[in-house]
Design a protein around this motif. Structure first.
Motif: not given
Length: 291
Positions: A48-53, A267-277, A34-46
């Motif tokens: 216009a090359n924005s980023s965070g952790s 592009e579709q992931v970013l358009d959905a309001g998510c970032v790349l983790g 099955r799938r889980k909805f998880l929380i974890s530390d990580g890094q991301w790219i959003g």
């Protein structure tokens, strides 16, 4: 390296785990994937090359135990539980599920699912993916004919392994514990060899591509989100519930075709309001009671 690669649609079971309301800790899964909805530390790219952790939430697979830190009422494609991953030694049970794909650790990993054709008792072409191949793990959305995405793995390299080898992946104890040891609880898996694929990372991309999960920084509201819907003409069959698509030798594309598909997914992931983790640390092994 052939210069031609695959873009694989990889449907896997999309239903969310449904732990008992009395449970604070969900044990190691010995039932269906099955799938889980998880929380974890990580890094991301959003955008216009924005980023965070920092802490992020995302959909994924984690079959070892998890601590349930929040619950919500059912609502559409939104999750009902938020899980914090926990790692323990294997319980004394048969047929424990392993985590595949595995997004925790230094790289994403794809290890075994559908790599063997049980009908013919032969390896499938999923063991032969070239560097630069893109695997889109997701599910057919319930009640629709939409494909929803949880993980993108861009192949960087692969190596053969056998669960029956007692020293298998001794140099990677975390992957051994989460992937190989539970896989070894299935008798039939002990007869087979698989390919462990390493995923490309933003710091070490393959042909400019890297692996990621659609995620959301936990500081943003709302905390939960539905998996993004993805469309790729000719590459994704939104009606498919189990059969992978695009993984055989005759399905291969040139690198630019794969890069174009990968960019469209981004592009579709970013358009959905998510970032790349990415960059999710290995959960720490806990030998004592988990609270």
């Amino acid at each position: 390296m052939t210069g031609r690669v695959n873009v694989v649609q990889f449907p896997h079971p999309g239903r969310e785990h449904n732990p008992l309301r009395s449970n604070i800790l969900m044990p190691w899964n010995s039932g269906l994937h099955r799938r889980k909805f998880l929380i974890s530390d990580g890094q991301w790219i959003g955008p216009a090359n924005s980023s965070g952790s920092g802490p992020v939430t995302f959909w994924g697979e984690w079959e070892p135990p998890s601590r349930i830190v929040e619950r919500w009422r059912p609502e559409g494609g939104l999750p009902t539980c938020l899980h914090e991953p926990v790692l323990t030694t294997l319980p004394n049970k048969t047929e424990l599920q392993n985590t595949d794909p595995l997004v925790f650790g230094s790289r994403f990993r794809y290890s075994n699912c559908k790599q063997f054709d049980r009908t013919n008792d032969k390896p499938s072409s999923l063991q032969d993916l070239e560097p630069g191949s893109v695997i889109l793990f997701g599910s057919k959305e319930q009640g629709t004919t939409e494909f929803v995405l949880d993980t993108v793995l861009v192949v960087a390299a692969g190596r053969a392994y056998s669960p029956s080898d007692a020293s298998c992946l001794a140099d990677e104890p975390f992957v051994r514990r989460v992937v190989v040891e539970p896989l070894s609880t299935f008798e039939e898996a002990l007869r087979w060899r698989f390919t462990l694929f390493d995923g490309a990372t933003p710091d070490d991309p393959t042909h400019g591509m890297f692996s990621f999960v659609p995620c959301m920084p936990a500081e943003r509201a709302p905390l939960r989100f539905a998996r993004p819907r993805i469309q790729l003409q000719g590459l994704i069959n939104p009606r498919s519930q189990q059969a992978p698509k695009g993984y055989t030798h005759r399905d291969r594309l040139d690198i630019e075709g794969a890069r174009s598909a990968w960019r469209s997914v981004v592009e579709q992931v970013l358009d959905a309001g998510c970032v790349l983790g990415y960059g999710f640390p290995e959960p720490v092994l806990t030998d004592g009671p988990v609270r």
